[in-house]
Design a protein around this motif. Structure first.
Motif, PDB file in Angstrom:
ATOM      1  N   LYS A   1      -8.817 -12.788  -8.504  1.00  0.00           N
ATOM      2  CA  LYS A   1      -9.725 -13.556  -7.657  1.00  0.00           C
ATOM      3  C   LYS A   1     -11.125 -12.951  -7.654  1.00  0.00           C
ATOM      4  O   LYS A   1     -12.130 -13.660  -7.693  1.00  0.00           O
ATOM      5  CB  LYS A   1      -9.182 -13.621  -6.236  1.00  0.00           C
ATOM      6  CG  LYS A   1      -7.939 -14.483  -6.077  1.00  0.00           C
ATOM      7  CD  LYS A   1      -7.461 -14.485  -4.626  1.00  0.00           C
ATOM      8  CE  LYS A   1      -6.254 -15.401  -4.446  1.00  0.00           C
ATOM      9  NZ  LYS A   1      -5.772 -15.397  -3.047  1.00  0.00           N
ATOM     10  N   LEU A   2     -11.200 -11.610  -7.593  1.00  0.00           N
ATOM     11  CA  LEU A   2     -12.500 -10.940  -7.585  1.00  0.00           C
ATOM     12  C   LEU A   2     -13.259 -11.196  -8.886  1.00  0.00           C
ATOM     13  O   LEU A   2     -14.471 -11.412  -8.885  1.00  0.00           O
ATOM     14  CB  LEU A   2     -12.319  -9.438  -7.359  1.00  0.00           C
ATOM     15  CG  LEU A   2     -11.825  -9.034  -5.964  1.00  0.00           C
ATOM     16  CD1 LEU A   2     -11.482  -7.550  -5.925  1.00  0.00           C
ATOM     17  CD2 LEU A   2     -12.876  -9.370  -4.909  1.00  0.00           C
TER      18      LEU A   2
ATOM     19  N   ALA B   1     -12.825 -13.828 -10.844  1.00  0.00           N
ATOM     20  CA  ALA B   1     -13.207 -15.247 -10.839  1.00  0.00           C
ATOM     21  C   ALA B   1     -14.442 -15.479  -9.987  1.00  0.00           C
ATOM     22  O   ALA B   1     -15.337 -16.267 -10.344  1.00  0.00           O
ATOM     23  CB  ALA B   1     -12.032 -16.089 -10.336  1.00  0.00           C
ATOM     24  N   ASP B   2     -14.520 -14.786  -8.822  1.00  0.00           N
ATOM     25  CA  ASP B   2     -15.697 -14.909  -7.964  1.00  0.00           C
ATOM     26  C   ASP B   2     -16.947 -14.409  -8.683  1.00  0.00           C
ATOM     27  O   ASP B   2     -18.028 -14.990  -8.568  1.00  0.00           O
ATOM     28  CB  ASP B   2     -15.488 -14.122  -6.662  1.00  0.00           C
ATOM     29  CG  ASP B   2     -14.495 -14.802  -5.731  1.00  0.00           C
ATOM     30  OD1 ASP B   2     -14.229 -16.002  -5.933  1.00  0.00           O
ATOM     31  OD2 ASP B   2     -13.980 -14.122  -4.833  1.00  0.00           O
ATOM     32  N   ARG B   3     -16.826 -13.315  -9.443  1.00  0.00           N
ATOM     33  CA  ARG B   3     -17.974 -12.777 -10.177  1.00  0.00           C
ATOM     34  C   ARG B   3     -18.458 -13.771 -11.232  1.00  0.00           C
ATOM     35  O   ARG B   3     -19.660 -13.998 -11.388  1.00  0.00           O
ATOM     36  CB  ARG B   3     -17.612 -11.449 -10.824  1.00  0.00           C
ATOM     37  CG  ARG B   3     -18.771 -10.822 -11.597  1.00  0.00           C
ATOM     38  CD  ARG B   3     -18.397  -9.480 -12.193  1.00  0.00           C
ATOM     39  NE  ARG B   3     -17.346  -9.628 -13.211  1.00  0.00           N
ATOM     40  CZ  ARG B   3     -16.779  -8.583 -13.840  1.00  0.00           C
ATOM     41  NH1 ARG B   3     -17.143  -7.348 -13.527  1.00  0.00           N
ATOM     42  NH2 ARG B   3     -15.838  -8.785 -14.736  1.00  0.00           N
ATOM     43  N   LYS B   4     -17.508 -14.347 -11.995  1.00  0.00           N
ATOM     44  CA  LYS B   4     -17.887 -15.345 -13.003  1.00  0.00           C
ATOM     45  C   LYS B   4     -18.623 -16.516 -12.369  1.00  0.00           C
ATOM     46  O   LYS B   4     -19.624 -17.016 -12.902  1.00  0.00           O
ATOM     47  CB  LYS B   4     -16.634 -15.848 -13.729  1.00  0.00           C
ATOM     48  CG  LYS B   4     -16.048 -14.854 -14.716  1.00  0.00           C
ATOM     49  CD  LYS B   4     -14.866 -15.473 -15.445  1.00  0.00           C
ATOM     50  CE  LYS B   4     -14.299 -14.505 -16.473  1.00  0.00           C
ATOM     51  NZ  LYS B   4     -13.149 -15.100 -17.181  1.00  0.00           N
ATOM     52  N   LYS B   5     -18.140 -16.954 -11.209  1.00  0.00           N
ATOM     53  CA  LYS B   5     -18.777 -18.087 -10.519  1.00  0.00           C
ATOM     54  C   LYS B   5     -20.177 -17.716 -10.082  1.00  0.00           C
ATOM     55  O   LYS B   5     -21.128 -18.496 -10.216  1.00  0.00           O
ATOM     56  CB  LYS B   5     -17.914 -18.503  -9.325  1.00  0.00           C
ATOM     57  CG  LYS B   5     -18.437 -19.733  -8.578  1.00  0.00           C
ATOM     58  CD  LYS B   5     -17.479 -20.097  -7.450  1.00  0.00           C
ATOM     59  CE  LYS B   5     -18.005 -21.331  -6.719  1.00  0.00           C
ATOM     60  NZ  LYS B   5     -17.081 -21.713  -5.596  1.00  0.00           N
ATOM     61  N   ARG B   6     -20.314 -16.500  -9.559  1.00  0.00           N
ATOM     62  CA  ARG B   6     -21.613 -16.007  -9.066  1.00  0.00           C
ATOM     63  C   ARG B   6     -22.634 -15.921 -10.197  1.00  0.00           C
ATOM     64  O   ARG B   6     -23.829 -16.159 -10.005  1.00  0.00           O
ATOM     65  CB  ARG B   6     -21.417 -14.663  -8.389  1.00  0.00           C
ATOM     66  CG  ARG B   6     -22.592 -14.164  -7.575  1.00  0.00           C
ATOM     67  CD  ARG B   6     -22.210 -12.967  -6.712  1.00  0.00           C
ATOM     68  NE  ARG B   6     -21.848 -11.798  -7.502  1.00  0.00           N
ATOM     69  CZ  ARG B   6     -20.639 -11.315  -7.571  1.00  0.00           C
ATOM     70  NH1 ARG B   6     -19.638 -11.877  -6.926  1.00  0.00           N
ATOM     71  NH2 ARG B   6     -20.390 -10.241  -8.316  1.00  0.00           N
TER      72      ARG B   6
ATOM     73  N   ASN C   1     -18.617 -19.738 -15.640  1.00  0.00           N
ATOM     74  CA  ASN C   1     -17.371 -20.491 -15.620  1.00  0.00           C
ATOM     75  C   ASN C   1     -17.275 -21.503 -16.767  1.00  0.00           C
ATOM     76  O   ASN C   1     -16.194 -21.970 -17.088  1.00  0.00           O
ATOM     77  CB  ASN C   1     -17.195 -21.213 -14.279  1.00  0.00           C
ATOM     78  CG  ASN C   1     -16.760 -20.235 -13.193  1.00  0.00           C
ATOM     79  OD1 ASN C   1     -16.157 -19.211 -13.504  1.00  0.00           O
ATOM     80  ND2 ASN C   1     -17.103 -20.519 -11.955  1.00  0.00           N
TER      81      ASN C   1
ATOM     82  N   ARG D   1      -7.267  -8.835  -7.807  1.00  0.00           N
ATOM     83  CA  ARG D   1      -8.250  -8.481  -8.832  1.00  0.00           C
ATOM     84  C   ARG D   1      -8.639  -9.701  -9.657  1.00  0.00           C
ATOM     85  O   ARG D   1      -9.792  -9.800 -10.100  1.00  0.00           O
ATOM     86  CB  ARG D   1      -7.733  -7.353  -9.721  1.00  0.00           C
ATOM     87  CG  ARG D   1      -6.529  -7.709 -10.550  1.00  0.00           C
ATOM     88  CD  ARG D   1      -5.971  -6.476 -11.275  1.00  0.00           C
ATOM     89  NE  ARG D   1      -4.836  -6.812 -12.125  1.00  0.00           N
ATOM     90  CZ  ARG D   1      -4.938  -7.156 -13.394  1.00  0.00           C
ATOM     91  NH1 ARG D   1      -6.124  -7.189 -13.991  1.00  0.00           N
ATOM     92  NH2 ARG D   1      -3.864  -7.452 -14.097  1.00  0.00           N
TER      93      ARG D   1
END
Length: 409
Positions: free
Chosen positions: A396-397, A399-404, A408, A394
């Motif tokens: 990682k998911l 963190a991926d959303r923030k990057k998208r 960040n 969760r």
């Protein structure tokens, strides 16, 4: 001011100046028979003077009850099972005594046919709430009389004038500047007032009467072994003891080593802050030891849930809801958790500190085979990789959303 008539009043009576004045005032203001009740909760005072003062005031029914064992067994010990601490520090010594006094007031009212009870708590404090909530829970038909909220004796000077007018002895320490307000029982001693009203002023040496200054405590540590059965302390150094006798022994040990002193500014239930000095030598040792035996015997989930429930439980005691259904519900859950909390804890006492230094239990959940740094046959360290991966998913998911979304920075 007209007062609804009552026939007989049971007064919580210490024999001190305030309750002696209250006793006479009740007789005059209500023209009612008064029954006195003095509780021995281990406050360390001679109680026969209270009897003699009541007899001098013409009281026919005088109760002086030794409640020490009941106090520790049925009130302090359940609180210890919960590890109850109010606002992070206060071990609830005054709070836990009030429901027992309220309970006995109601019982004596029933025994004597009284239709009212009375107490000497002021309108600024918590105790009025604790007494009256207790009476309401046990017999709401009883009337509660609180003289400090009714009478005209609104100053120490007027109180003393009333006492002198009616031949009530006024101790020397009650004249002039208002004295420290002291409450004591087998669990603790609390002091408020005078210099303590300024929270910037140090107050320990002015008021401490139960514990030695830690700086003057013995230069060698002392060790004590406390045995537990189902969450309750039952022995000291292998000797079985009754609840009150055990706490008395721990008080002696703790006092000698300056343990259990607390300077606290707390939030009263009635809305104001107050500053007090508390001495809880035996209780401080007992609480530490109980935590120690739980460390071995309580499952992580049960222990963490207890820690979440504890502030609510402590707040209920502090605010006078001992007899409320929610406190009883919490107590049932807490007591269920204590089924395997048995064993022995070794505590080191030294200059104001008590430290758990050993613990053992036949019900221990501690497994040396699992925690050893040496080679073992029961734990595959490779299993931790999948455990970490699942718990990290969760994170990682997110963190991926923030990057998208470009969040960040």
């Amino acid at each position: 001011m007209s007062r609804r008539p009552v026939k007989k009043i049971v007064l919580a009576y210490s024999g001190g100046l305030d309750t002696s004045v209250i006793l006479k005032w009740l007789q005059d203001a209500y023209d009612a028979e008064v029954v006195t009740f003095t509780a021995d909760l281990g406050q360390g005072e001679e109680l026969e003077p209270a009897r003699r003062k009541a007899e001098k005031a013409g009281i026919k029914q005088i109760y002086i009850d030794d409640l020490r064992e009941e106090f520790v067994r049925d009130f302090c010990f359940p609180m210890v099972r919960a590890n109850a601490v109010y606002e992070g520090e206060y071990l609830l010594g005054t709070s836990i005594a009030r429901p027992l006094i309220a309970k006995r007031l109601v019982e004596i009212a029933h025994e004597t046919g009284a239709d009212a009870v009375a107490h000497g708590a002021t309108g600024k404090g918590n105790d009025q709430v604790r007494f009256e909530l207790g009476v309401a829970a046990l017999d709401p038909s009883l009337r509660v009389i609180a003289p400090w909220r009714e009478w005209e004796l609104t100053s120490r000077t007027r109180l003393i004038e009333y006492a002198e007018k009616h031949g009530i002895a006024v101790p020397k320490d009650k004249r002039g500047e208002a004295p420290y307000s002291v409450d004591a029982n087998l669990w603790h001693t609390s002091s408020e007032g005078k210099v303590l009203e300024d929270p910037a002023e140090e107050g320990f040496e002015a008021v401490c009467q139960r514990t030695v200054n830690p700086e003057d405590a013995p230069d060698r540590p002392e060790y004590v072994r406390i045995g537990f059965e189902r969450g309750d302390a039952t022995s000291i150094d292998g000797e079985p003891l009754s609840p009150a006798t055990l706490l008395t022994r721990l008080n002696e040990l703790g006092a000698r080593h300056g343990i259990g002193r607390l300077d606290l500014v707390e939030n009263r239930f009635v809305g104001m802050k107050s500053r007090g000095i508390y001495e809880t030598p035996g209780g401080t040792i007992l609480m530490a030891a109980h935590r120690g035996i739980e460390q071995l015997t309580l499952d992580r989930g049960a222990m963490h849930l207890k820690d979440e429930l504890m502030p609510k439980y402590a707040k209920l005691i502090y605010e006078g809801f001992w007899f409320a259904p929610e406190r009883e519900m919490l107590q049932a859950a807490i007591d269920h958790s204590q089924r395997y909390v048995s064993g022995e804890v070794r505590v080191k006492l030294y200059k104001g500190h008590c430290q758990v230094v050993g613990r053992s239990s036949p019900n221990s959940l501690y497994s040396l085979a699992h925690v050893t740094f040496e080679e073992d046959q029961v734990y595959d360290q490779k299993d931790a990789e999948g455990f970490i991966r699942l718990n990290a998913l969760r994170l990682k998911l997110m963190a991926d959303r923030k990057k998208r979304l470009g969040e960040n920075e």
